[in-house]
Design a protein around this motif. Structure first.
Motif, PDB file in Angstrom:
ATOM      1  N   LYS A   1       6.689  -1.651  27.775  1.00  0.00           N
ATOM      2  CA  LYS A   1       7.869  -2.432  28.132  1.00  0.00           C
ATOM      3  C   LYS A   1       8.879  -2.339  27.000  1.00  0.00           C
ATOM      4  O   LYS A   1       8.577  -2.665  25.855  1.00  0.00           O
ATOM      5  N   ASP A   2      10.077  -1.866  27.325  1.00  0.00           N
ATOM      6  CA  ASP A   2      11.161  -1.780  26.347  1.00  0.00           C
ATOM      7  C   ASP A   2      10.726  -1.067  25.065  1.00  0.00           C
ATOM      8  O   ASP A   2      11.046  -1.492  23.957  1.00  0.00           O
ATOM      9  N   GLY A   3       9.971   0.016  25.220  1.00  0.00           N
ATOM     10  CA  GLY A   3       9.568   0.819  24.073  1.00  0.00           C
ATOM     11  C   GLY A   3       8.454   0.239  23.246  1.00  0.00           C
ATOM     12  O   GLY A   3       8.194   0.701  22.135  1.00  0.00           O
ATOM     13  N   GLU A   4       7.736  -0.765  23.773  1.00  0.00           N
ATOM     14  CA  GLU A   4       6.616  -1.379  23.072  1.00  0.00           C
ATOM     15  C   GLU A   4       5.434  -1.537  24.022  1.00  0.00           C
ATOM     16  O   GLU A   4       5.607  -1.649  25.231  1.00  0.00           O
ATOM     17  N   ILE A   5       4.217  -1.546  23.456  1.00  0.00           N
ATOM     18  CA  ILE A   5       3.029  -1.771  24.270  1.00  0.00           C
ATOM     19  C   ILE A   5       2.945  -3.263  24.603  1.00  0.00           C
ATOM     20  O   ILE A   5       2.806  -4.107  23.720  1.00  0.00           O
TER      21      ILE A   5
ATOM     22  N   PHE B   1      -1.219   5.218  31.906  1.00  0.00           N
ATOM     23  CA  PHE B   1      -0.041   4.884  31.109  1.00  0.00           C
ATOM     24  C   PHE B   1       1.063   4.471  32.067  1.00  0.00           C
ATOM     25  O   PHE B   1       1.557   5.284  32.842  1.00  0.00           O
ATOM     26  N   LEU B   2       1.456   3.202  32.011  1.00  0.00           N
ATOM     27  CA  LEU B   2       2.357   2.640  33.003  1.00  0.00           C
ATOM     28  C   LEU B   2       3.615   2.090  32.357  1.00  0.00           C
ATOM     29  O   LEU B   2       3.619   1.698  31.193  1.00  0.00           O
ATOM     30  N   GLY B   3       4.663   2.028  33.150  1.00  0.00           N
ATOM     31  CA  GLY B   3       5.916   1.447  32.684  1.00  0.00           C
ATOM     32  C   GLY B   3       6.993   1.637  33.730  1.00  0.00           C
ATOM     33  O   GLY B   3       7.015   2.653  34.426  1.00  0.00           O
ATOM     34  N   VAL B   4       7.864   0.659  33.849  1.00  0.00           N
ATOM     35  CA  VAL B   4       8.975   0.799  34.786  1.00  0.00           C
ATOM     36  C   VAL B   4       9.962   1.821  34.234  1.00  0.00           C
ATOM     37  O   VAL B   4       9.882   2.221  33.067  1.00  0.00           O
TER      38      VAL B   4
ATOM     39  N   ILE C   1       3.992  -8.425  33.775  1.00  0.00           N
ATOM     40  CA  ILE C   1       3.994  -8.035  32.357  1.00  0.00           C
ATOM     41  C   ILE C   1       5.183  -7.135  32.050  1.00  0.00           C
ATOM     42  O   ILE C   1       5.905  -7.333  31.066  1.00  0.00           O
ATOM     43  N   ALA C   2       5.410  -6.136  32.890  1.00  0.00           N
ATOM     44  CA  ALA C   2       6.437  -5.129  32.593  1.00  0.00           C
ATOM     45  C   ALA C   2       7.843  -5.698  32.600  1.00  0.00           C
ATOM     46  O   ALA C   2       8.718  -5.196  31.907  1.00  0.00           O
TER      47      ALA C   2
END
Length: 289
Positions: free
Chosen positions: A192-196, A36-39, A283-284
């Motif tokens: 990204k920004d609260g969305e997959i 589970f990834l995300g900046v 993508i992110a």
């Protein structure tokens, strides 16, 4: 038929007027390692906190199929408690036996008599993982598990994660280490920004991003760049011709044929294939898919 260990459906979370999660949905299959990834600020920690039951979500549904063990990104224990005492305390609380083999595999015997306040960041991470695995959970949630670990500690933890997978356990792994994700994970989701923004296996990232590959080619003389269609000539770099392409195979074949027609020999080729980290950032930060 594969059973889902975790199901997240249309999950929304708001803090006042600030919407953090915008109805995200994903599932984690039994026995897989799911990255589970995300900046920072993408909503990753909020999502994990909702799954762990630490934070109440605004809307949606979360289903958990099995017993959960959690290693939090930020956690603490009483300053003066000794490491082995902490393990025995949590084992007694869960009415579980202490796994001495696990303690040995994670290298905790080296500092088991140390007080928590005297432990390094890496030692604390290993201790937290051992506590998360007490009670033999079916699902293990790991939030930045290798943060602060040295090379030996990272290797031991990766081996433990692989061992857990072999035992049929489900791993939900949040990490900023792209090499770690690529090495361990069966599938990944990028938030990204609260969305997959992406969900699939690491190899599928390049198909989504459509990121160009750079080639540097040195010939045994001046090369005529006319009639090139499969790549774009960019510049010269220390006697290397620099090209950019989205179809590496066709580009190399075309340049090779042109070089042969010009009676030129290719002396060296350098290919800069986009890394998983570059694909993740594309993508992110740049696009939604």
């Amino acid at each position: 038929m594969t059973t889902n260990s975790i199901e997240v459906n249309q999950l929304k979370k708001s803090y006042g007027k600030n919407d953090v999660l915008h109805g995200i949905s994903f599932e984690v299959k039994q026995g897989e390692i799911f990255g589970f990834l995300g900046v920072n600020g993408a909503g990753k920690t909020t999502t994990l906190s909702c799954i762990e039951g630490i934070v109440n979500y605004t809307q949606g549904d979360i289903k958990i199929n099995g017993k959960v063990g959690v290693q939090l990104q930020v956690s603490s224990l009483p300053a003066n408690i000794k490491c082995l005492e902490a393990i025995h305390f949590f084992a007694k609380w869960q009415k579980a036996k202490v796994d001495t083999n696990l303690i040995d595999r994670l290298g905790i015997n080296e500092f088991k008599k140390n007080q928590y306040k005297d432990c390094s960041t890496g030692q604390k991470r290993r201790l937290h993982l051992a506590i998360a695995l007490i009670g033999n959970p079916d699902i293990v949630i790991l939030d930045e598990p290798t943060a602060g670990l040295d090379v030996e500690g990272r290797y031991a933890l990766h081996e433990e994660i692989r061992s857990l997978k072999k035992q049929g356990k489900t791993i939900l792994l949040a990490s900023h280490d792209m090499a770690e994700v690529e090495e361990l994970c069966d599938r990944i989701a990028i938030l990204k920004d609260g969305e997959i923004a992406f969900m699939g296996n690491p190899q599928e990232l390049s198909k989504v991003v459509q990121k160009s590959t750079n080639m540097q080619i040195r010939f045994n003389g001046e090369f005529d760049i006319n009639n090139i269609h499969k790549s774009k000539y960019c510049d010269m770099n220390n006697k290397y011709y620099v090209f950019q392409t989205e179809d590496l195979t066709d580009a190399i074949l075309e340049i090779g044929m042109l070089a042969k027609n010009q009676s030129k020999h290719i002396q060296d080729i350098k290919i800069d294939v986009p890394t998983l980290e570059q694909q993740f950032m594309a993508i992110a930060k740049e696009k939604s898919v």
